[in-house]
Design a protein around this motif. Structure first.
Motif, PDB file in Angstrom:
ATOM      1  N   ASP A  87      -8.745  44.225  38.698  1.00 46.45           N
ATOM      2  CA  ASP A  87     -10.117  43.716  38.817  1.00 46.45           C
ATOM      3  C   ASP A  87     -11.008  44.252  37.701  1.00 46.45           C
ATOM      4  O   ASP A  87     -11.863  43.535  37.174  1.00 46.45           O
ATOM      5  N   VAL A  88     -10.830  45.523  37.350  1.00 51.78           N
ATOM      6  CA  VAL A  88     -11.609  46.104  36.253  1.00 51.78           C
ATOM      7  C   VAL A  88     -11.293  45.371  34.954  1.00 51.78           C
ATOM      8  O   VAL A  88     -12.188  45.031  34.181  1.00 51.78           O
ATOM      9  N   LEU A  90     -10.193  42.307  34.616  1.00 50.77           N
ATOM     10  CA  LEU A  90     -10.736  40.945  34.680  1.00 50.77           C
ATOM     11  C   LEU A  90     -12.249  40.931  34.476  1.00 50.77           C
ATOM     12  O   LEU A  90     -12.797  39.980  33.927  1.00 50.77           O
ATOM     13  N   ASN A  91     -12.945  42.002  34.895  1.00 50.62           N
ATOM     14  CA  ASN A  91     -14.401  42.065  34.741  1.00 50.62           C
ATOM     15  C   ASN A  91     -14.841  42.169  33.291  1.00 50.62           C
ATOM     16  O   ASN A  91     -16.007  41.945  32.977  1.00 50.62           O
ATOM     17  N   GLU A  93     -14.258  40.128  31.148  1.00 48.66           N
ATOM     18  CA  GLU A  93     -14.681  38.777  30.783  1.00 48.66           C
ATOM     19  C   GLU A  93     -16.192  38.584  30.965  1.00 48.66           C
ATOM     20  O   GLU A  93     -16.767  37.662  30.389  1.00 48.66           O
ATOM     21  N   ASN A  94     -16.848  39.423  31.764  1.00 45.94           N
ATOM     22  CA  ASN A  94     -18.282  39.306  31.982  1.00 45.94           C
ATOM     23  C   ASN A  94     -19.100  39.886  30.830  1.00 45.94           C
ATOM     24  O   ASN A  94     -20.311  39.723  30.790  1.00 45.94           O
ATOM     25  N   TYR A  95     -18.449  40.598  29.918  1.00 47.38           N
ATOM     26  CA  TYR A  95     -19.143  41.204  28.787  1.00 47.38           C
ATOM     27  C   TYR A  95     -19.212  40.226  27.618  1.00 47.38           C
ATOM     28  O   TYR A  95     -18.403  39.324  27.496  1.00 47.38           O
ATOM     29  N   HIS A 133      -5.044  37.709  29.445  1.00 44.05           N
ATOM     30  CA  HIS A 133      -4.633  38.470  30.625  1.00 44.05           C
ATOM     31  C   HIS A 133      -3.200  38.087  30.984  1.00 44.05           C
ATOM     32  O   HIS A 133      -2.851  36.912  30.991  1.00 44.05           O
TER      33      HIS A 133
END
Length: 193
Positions: A87-88, A90-91, A93-95, A133
């Motif tokens: 999950d970390v 995958l996150n 991608e929010n940056y 990923h």
């Protein structure tokens, strides 16, 4: 031209220098750094967080002459014991990471005392092109970050129109394209007076 201390040059000649690899990411949200050692390290206003061996792997750094484009990849593997879960990863991608700078450094340390022997030396610079990923049944979840050098711009063709924002990324404070968006498009017939 870079200068080195006599102590560092002597240790390099003897092959006794300890290295600590450093990686700096300059994302839209700020700069983040990681260093391959057991404690954090502050350089250039960025705290480089300690990371374990193998958490981030760097591909071989190729060298070429002229304007030939080169690149490198970073592989970040999951490590749930250290808080790096899928999950970390995958996150990320929010940056705001696309086309953002990545710099890889070598930090030289004394083999006996561990003292830092000068500023870190930049070994490679690149810009994040894409993040992939993957999930491997044996090694688990991992992420590959593809980085390209700016030499790629010499041979790249695309339909992008340069803007003031692009120019600031390359040279902050440069106002060459400041009024480009306000002038509109003009059709010019070549060869006509």
């Amino acid at each position: 031209m870079r200068t080195y201390s006599t102590e560092l040059l002597d240790l390099l000649d003897d092959g006794r220098v300890r290295y600590a690899g450093m990686i700096r990411f300059d994302l839209g949200e700020g700069s983040f750094g990681f260093i391959r050692q057991s404690s954090d390290y502050v350089y250039g206003g960025v705290t480089y967080k300690a990371m374990l061996d193998g958490l981030i792997e760097v591909s071989s750094l190729s060298r070429s002459s002229g304007t030939a484009a080169s690149g490198f990849t970073l592989r970040l593997s999951e490590s749930p014991d250290n808080g790096v879960t899928p999950d970390v990863l995958l996150n990320i991608e929010n940056y705001d990471y696309l086309d953002r700078a990545v710099t890889i450094y070598d930090l030289h340390r004394h083999p006996d005392t561990g003292a830092v022997l000068g500023d870190p030396i930049p070994m490679e610079r690149g810009y994040i092109n894409r993040i992939i990923h993957n999930e491997d049944p044996e090694s688990g979840f991992y992420m590959t970050v593809e980085c390209e050098s700016r030499a790629l711009d010499y041979g790249r063709t695309n339909g992008r129109i340069r803007s003031q924002e692009d120019q600031h990324r390359r040279s902050s404070g440069d106002k060459y394209f400041e009024h480009a968006s306000t002038t509109g498009r003009q059709k010019i017939k070549w060869g006509k007076a």
